[in-house]
Design an enzyme around this catalytic site. Structure first.
Site, PDB file in Angstrom:
ATOM      1  N   LYS A 186       0.857  -1.195   0.000  1.00  0.00           N
ATOM      2  CA  LYS A 186       0.000   0.000   0.000  1.00  0.00           C
ATOM      3  C   LYS A 186       0.891   1.242   0.000  1.00  0.00           C
ATOM      4  O   LYS A 186       1.542   1.556   0.996  1.00  0.00           O
ATOM      5  CB  LYS A 186      -0.908   0.044   1.241  1.00  0.00           C
ATOM      6  N   GLU A 261      10.339   1.044  10.144  1.00  0.00           N
ATOM      7  CA  GLU A 261      11.351   2.052   9.786  1.00  0.00           C
ATOM      8  C   GLU A 261      10.664   3.405   9.968  1.00  0.00           C
ATOM      9  O   GLU A 261       9.803   3.769   9.166  1.00  0.00           O
ATOM     10  CB  GLU A 261      11.819   1.909   8.333  1.00  0.00           C
ATOM     11  N   GLU A 395      10.852  15.825  15.321  1.00  0.00           N
ATOM     12  CA  GLU A 395      10.968  15.849  13.861  1.00  0.00           C
ATOM     13  C   GLU A 395      10.022  16.883  13.247  1.00  0.00           C
ATOM     14  O   GLU A 395       8.836  16.902  13.565  1.00  0.00           O
ATOM     15  CB  GLU A 395      10.621  14.453  13.322  1.00  0.00           C
TER      16      GLU A 395
HETATM   17  P1  TAP Z   1       2.582   8.264   7.998  1.00  0.00           P
HETATM   18  O1  TAP Z   1       1.570   9.296   8.244  1.00  0.00           O
HETATM   19  O2  TAP Z   1       2.980   7.387   9.116  1.00  0.00           O
HETATM   20  O3  TAP Z   1       2.027   7.412   6.774  1.00  0.00           O
HETATM   21  C1  TAP Z   1       2.783   6.355   6.225  1.00  0.00           C
HETATM   22  C2  TAP Z   1       1.866   5.347   5.589  1.00  0.00           C
HETATM   23  O4  TAP Z   1       1.043   4.755   6.594  1.00  0.00           O
HETATM   24  C3  TAP Z   1       0.918   5.915   4.539  1.00  0.00           C
HETATM   25  O5  TAP Z   1       0.823   4.988   3.478  1.00  0.00           O
HETATM   26  C4  TAP Z   1      -0.401   6.010   5.303  1.00  0.00           C
HETATM   27  O6  TAP Z   1      -1.546   5.970   4.476  1.00  0.00           O
HETATM   28  C5  TAP Z   1      -0.302   4.747   6.146  1.00  0.00           C
HETATM   29  N1  TAP Z   1      -1.201   4.705   7.295  1.00  0.00           N
HETATM   30  C6  TAP Z   1      -1.654   5.734   8.044  1.00  0.00           C
HETATM   31  N2  TAP Z   1      -2.468   5.256   9.024  1.00  0.00           N
HETATM   32  C7  TAP Z   1      -2.516   3.914   8.878  1.00  0.00           C
HETATM   33  C8  TAP Z   1      -3.184   2.861   9.579  1.00  0.00           C
HETATM   34  N3  TAP Z   1      -3.983   3.103  10.629  1.00  0.00           N
HETATM   35  N4  TAP Z   1      -3.000   1.611   9.167  1.00  0.00           N
HETATM   36  C9  TAP Z   1      -2.196   1.331   8.116  1.00  0.00           C
HETATM   37  N5  TAP Z   1      -1.549   2.278   7.402  1.00  0.00           N
HETATM   38  C10 TAP Z   1      -1.693   3.561   7.795  1.00  0.00           C
HETATM   39  O7  TAP Z   1       3.958   8.879   7.459  1.00  0.00           O
HETATM   40  P2  TAP Z   1       4.205   9.932   6.309  1.00  0.00           P
HETATM   41  O8  TAP Z   1       3.734  11.259   6.802  1.00  0.00           O
HETATM   42  O9  TAP Z   1       3.672   9.394   5.034  1.00  0.00           O
HETATM   43  O10 TAP Z   1       5.803   9.904   6.191  1.00  0.00           O
HETATM   44  C11 TAP Z   1       6.652  10.686   6.945  1.00  0.00           C
HETATM   45  C12 TAP Z   1       7.279   9.883   8.075  1.00  0.00           C
HETATM   46  O11 TAP Z   1       7.943   8.733   7.566  1.00  0.00           O
HETATM   47  C13 TAP Z   1       8.353  10.677   8.792  1.00  0.00           C
HETATM   48  O12 TAP Z   1       8.209  10.499  10.166  1.00  0.00           O
HETATM   49  C14 TAP Z   1       9.649  10.036   8.290  1.00  0.00           C
HETATM   50  O13 TAP Z   1      10.731  10.210   9.165  1.00  0.00           O
HETATM   51  C15 TAP Z   1       9.238   8.614   8.132  1.00  0.00           C
HETATM   52  N6  TAP Z   1      10.142   7.890   7.220  1.00  0.00           N
HETATM   53  C16 TAP Z   1      10.988   6.942   7.721  1.00  0.00           C
HETATM   54  C17 TAP Z   1      11.879   6.283   6.873  1.00  0.00           C
HETATM   55  C18 TAP Z   1      12.849   5.271   7.426  1.00  0.00           C
HETATM   56  S1  TAP Z   1      13.617   4.274   6.379  1.00  0.00           S
HETATM   57  N7  TAP Z   1      13.093   5.181   8.695  1.00  0.00           N
HETATM   58  C19 TAP Z   1      11.887   6.589   5.510  1.00  0.00           C
HETATM   59  C20 TAP Z   1      11.008   7.555   5.050  1.00  0.00           C
HETATM   60  C21 TAP Z   1      10.124   8.195   5.911  1.00  0.00           C
HETATM   61  P3  TAP Z   1      -2.180   7.332   3.882  1.00  0.00           P
HETATM   62  O14 TAP Z   1      -1.174   7.835   2.917  1.00  0.00           O
HETATM   63  O15 TAP Z   1      -3.442   6.916   3.257  1.00  0.00           O
HETATM   64  O16 TAP Z   1      -2.354   8.251   5.055  1.00  0.00           O
END
Ligand code: TAP
Length: 492
Positions: A186, A261, A395
């Site tokens: 997803k 991650e 962050e």
């Molecule tokens: P999130 O808000 O956590 O969303 C990530 C994914 O989770 C999206 O596909 C989201 O879907 C999905 N999601 C949200 N609620 C969910 C639930 N209840 N059940 C299952 N899936 C759910 O993160 P973001 O804002 O996209 O990304 C930024 C964050 O990612 C930052 O904190 C960044 O540091 C972290 N990040 C970490 C890494 C590594 S390798 N450590 C790499 C990149 C990013 P929707 O899109 O539909 O909301």
């Protein structure tokens, strides 16, 4: 200014709206759709069909059936398909780079030079690892004729964030497929385009139906259906710590291993004997890459008092020289923030940091005039102050860093470690022996010396504390993490 014109094939892809999702070797649609927004202009690029819980359930069913044969294929057969996929990614690199640039907002050169080719390399790397892994290891024991067998888990579920949709997807699924698992992916709702294009290439490469399935959908609907399905055998999540904790809890109830991650707040320690020019260039480049929306970036810069003023004036000049613009304008050095919501969050964080005593040395605003005011842009921002400030510790996920002056090198390591995250830090000094000592003392998955954001396949990239657990990416250990160990023994 040189403006890039999208290729005909990219146009054809986005015009097939609403985009369908892919499972069991077929393309499907639902009645619900979402607009995919270009963050440079706030206009709609295309629409994507949102998968529903029944679609996710069917996709998991098809992945479960496909596993019966895929899990038993020869490593060389899986490696051949992964190499074919890498070849197709390279063939369509310009289309994929364009999709990534318009969807995420990143400069086209970044997508062409990093996101897409580095992802292709990932499939090739894990093809090689699959071929040279020993799947049965004789234990040489006295009382038993026994060996360890390494066996793929089965259906692996993946949920990805919006900042590096293509590259992070490759980092996740390449080792899983190479090890013989089937996958259900997803992507983030905001940036599903390159992952949907990848599904097209997976189909063209000839992966059997059901082995790889890609279903955009809302996190709270399709995401929940995926993470809570008891048929998944392994969960891999990349995203925020908050959602990661929730996914860990759900998987814990089902006793499904979860690789998480998560977020970060990397520290950089610039010592008194650092090469200041190199530190300014390296840290600014790392922070402004992908408009600061990088989990492992350094966004707490501890700078020794003896070089602080020089460092700050050079960093300010560098930040102020950055040309903001559309990802498709080839002279843009930094694009917009990926989503309106994230841009609003960054504004709020900067205002709170200021209210808490931080000084804004440069930036701190979104451009409010001209073309840039239509998109989700944010100026490269230097804040300075005390590390007790909330936004020196949490962050922000944008082109914003927090400068902190220090005087004692031993004490600064302790201060840098007083943070909930543990993803990536760096140390800047010309004394390499000291650099190694500090690098080891910093508590994180990754410690870098005189550089920040260091990646190479074979170099494990992992996390500790609130930045994640259960795995890591990009190394042989990652591949092993997609195999469960079984003991097979007979009494002698
Ligand atoms: P999130 O808000 O956590 O969303 C990530 C994914 O989770 C999206 O596909 C989201 O879907 C999905 N999601 C949200 N609620 C969910 C639930 N209840 N059940 C299952 N899936 C759910 O993160 P973001 O804002 O996209 O990304 C930024 C964050 O990612 C930052 O904190 C960044 O540091 C972290 N990040 C970490 C890494 C590594 S390798 N450590 C790499 C990149 C990013 P929707 O899109 O539909 O909301």
């Amino acid at each position: 200014m040189k403006t890039y014109t999208l290729q005909d094939q990219t146009h054809a892809f986005i015009e097939a709206s609403p985009q369908k999702f892919y499972f069991n070797g077929e393309w499907h649609a639902s009645e619900k759709t979402i607009d995919v927004i270009d963050p440079a202009t706030a206009s709609v690029i295309t629409q994507v069909s949102l998968s529903q819980p029944e679609d996710v359930a069917n996709a998991i069913g098809s992945a479960e059936s496909a596993f019966k044969s895929w899990g038993k294929t020869e490593p060389s057969e899986r490696a051949g398909l992964l190499r074919k996929l890498a070849e197709l990614i390279r063939r369509d690199l310009p289309i994929l780079a364009e999709l990534e640039s318009i969807d995420v907002g990143k400069p086209i050169g970044e997508a062409e030079g990093f996101d897409i080719p580095f992802a292709a390399e990932c499939f090739e790397y894990f093809a090689g690892v699959a071929e040279d892994t020993e799947y049965e290891v004789d234990l040489g024991l006295e009382l038993t004729d026994s060996h360890t067998a390494k066996i793929p888990y089965g259906v692996s579920a993946f949920v990805f964030p919006w900042n590096f949709p293509f590259c992070l997807c490759a980092w996740g699924i390449a080792p899983a497929l190479a090890a013989g698992n089937t996958i259900v992916v997803k992507p983030a709702s905001e940036t599903p385009l390159s992952t949907l294009y990848l599904a097209k290439l997976i189909e063209e490469a000839g992966f059997p139906a059901g082995v790889a399935n890609v279903l955009p959908g809302a996190g709270s609907v399709a995401g929940e259906a995926l993470i809570s399905d008891p048929r998944i055998k392994l969960m891999s999540f990349t995203g925020s710590t908050e959602v990661g904790r929730h996914i860990g809890e759900v998987c814990g109830r089902n006793l499904v291993p979860a690789k998480l991650e998560l977020g970060g707040k990397g520290a950089a320690i610039v010592c008194s004997d650092a090469d200041v020019d190199a530190a300014v260039e390296g840290l600014s480049g790392a922070l402004l890459f992908n408009a600061g929306q990088v989990c492992c970036t350094a966004s707490r810069w501890y700078v020794h008092e003896s070089v602080y003023d020089e460092f700050v004036s050079k960093a300010k000049a560098h930040f102020e020289s950055i040309k903001l613009g559309r990802g498709l304008d080839t002279d843009s050095q930094m694009g917009p923030i990926c989503t309106q919501k994230q841009m609003a969050k960054i504004l709020e964080c900067v205002a709170e940091a200021q209210a808490d005593g931080a000084e804004v040395i440069c930036g701190g605003k979104r451009p409010m005039t001209g073309e840039l005011s239509q998109g989700f842009y944010f100026e490269p921002t230097l804040l300075a102050g005390d590390d007790s400030n909330k936004w020196a510790q949490e962050e922000i996920f944008g082109p914003v860093t927090f400068l902190i002056k220090f005087s004692d090198e031993e004490e600064v390591v302790e201060r840098a470690n007083r943070n909930q995250y543990g993803l990536a830090n760096s140390v800047w000094t010309q004394d390499l022996a000291k650099a190694k000592t500090i690098a080891h003392e910093l508590v994180s998955g990754n410690s870098w010396i005189n550089a920040h954001n260091v990646f190479e396949y074979g170099l494990h990239y992992g996390a500790c504390n609130q930045s994640g657990c259960g795995g890591g990416v990009n190394s042989r250990a990652t591949f092993e993490g997609y195999l469960r160990q079984m003991s097979v023994a007979a009494r002698r």
